[in-house]
Design a protein around this motif. Structure first.
Motif, mmCIF file in Angstrom:
data_model
loop_
_atom_site.group_PDB
_atom_site.id
_atom_site.type_symbol
_atom_site.label_atom_id
_atom_site.label_comp_id
_atom_site.label_asym_id
_atom_site.label_seq_id
_atom_site.Cartn_x
_atom_site.Cartn_y
_atom_site.Cartn_z
ATOM 1 N N ASP A 18 52.387 54.173 27.986
ATOM 2 C CA ASP A 18 51.717 53.870 29.255
ATOM 3 C C ASP A 18 52.487 52.781 29.983
ATOM 4 N N SER A 19 52.667 52.978 31.265
ATOM 5 C CA SER A 19 53.417 51.997 32.036
ATOM 6 C C SER A 19 52.568 50.762 32.312
ATOM 7 N N GLU A 21 52.264 49.294 35.143
ATOM 8 C CA GLU A 21 51.540 49.492 36.398
ATOM 9 C C GLU A 21 50.249 50.265 36.163
ATOM 10 N N GLU A 22 50.307 51.269 35.293
ATOM 11 C CA GLU A 22 49.114 52.061 35.002
ATOM 12 C C GLU A 22 48.058 51.205 34.303
ATOM 13 N N LEU A 23 48.488 50.371 33.375
ATOM 14 C CA LEU A 23 47.553 49.484 32.680
ATOM 15 C C LEU A 23 46.927 48.475 33.633
ATOM 16 N N LYS A 24 47.720 47.942 34.571
ATOM 17 C CA LYS A 24 47.184 47.004 35.563
ATOM 18 C C LYS A 24 46.177 47.692 36.464
ATOM 19 N N ALA A 25 46.471 48.928 36.839
ATOM 20 C CA ALA A 25 45.554 49.680 37.699
ATOM 21 C C ALA A 25 44.231 49.925 36.993
ATOM 22 N N ARG A 26 44.286 50.259 35.707
ATOM 23 C CA ARG A 26 43.052 50.451 34.936
ATOM 24 C C ARG A 26 42.242 49.158 34.865
ATOM 25 N N ASP A 29 40.582 48.545 38.199
ATOM 26 C CA ASP A 29 39.468 49.462 38.422
ATOM 27 C C ASP A 29 38.229 48.995 37.671
#
Length: 98
Positions: A18-19, A21-26, A29
């Motif tokens: 998992d990138s 950026e994806e972890l930060k977005a989660r 959210d």
């Protein structure tokens, strides 16, 4: 939350891929779904036991018991005759108390 058991599960290798950026977005959210509640405003409408209510007046119109109603001798609530379960020693008992 419902779980779909038919979807493929991620392995440990997939989780590591998992990138950032994806972890930060989660994370963002999840944090936006929480509501910030002011504790003082939330507690403003609560009444404490033993509070002085001597200056309060009732704003409820109370009607006398009607002919098609009875007072349950266990819970002492007034019910419609359709809620009468039985009479024990001449005293009416409602369906909830029976």
């Amino acid at each position: 939350m419902a779980t779909d058991y038919d979807t493929p599960r991620k392995t440990d290798d997939d989780l590591n891929e998992d990138s950032i950026e994806e972890l930060k977005a989660r994370r963002n959210d999840k944090s936006t779904s929480t509501v910030d509640v002011d504790e003082f405003e939330a507690a403003e409408g609560l009444e404490l036991p033993g509070a002085d209510l001597s200056n309060e007046e009732l704003a409820v119109r109370v009607l006398p018991k009607q002919q098609d109603e009875f007072t349950c001798m266990r819970c002492f609530l007034v019910h419609h005759r359709s809620q009468l379960a039985r009479e024990k020693n001449g005293q009416p008992i409602c369906r909830d108390c029976d």
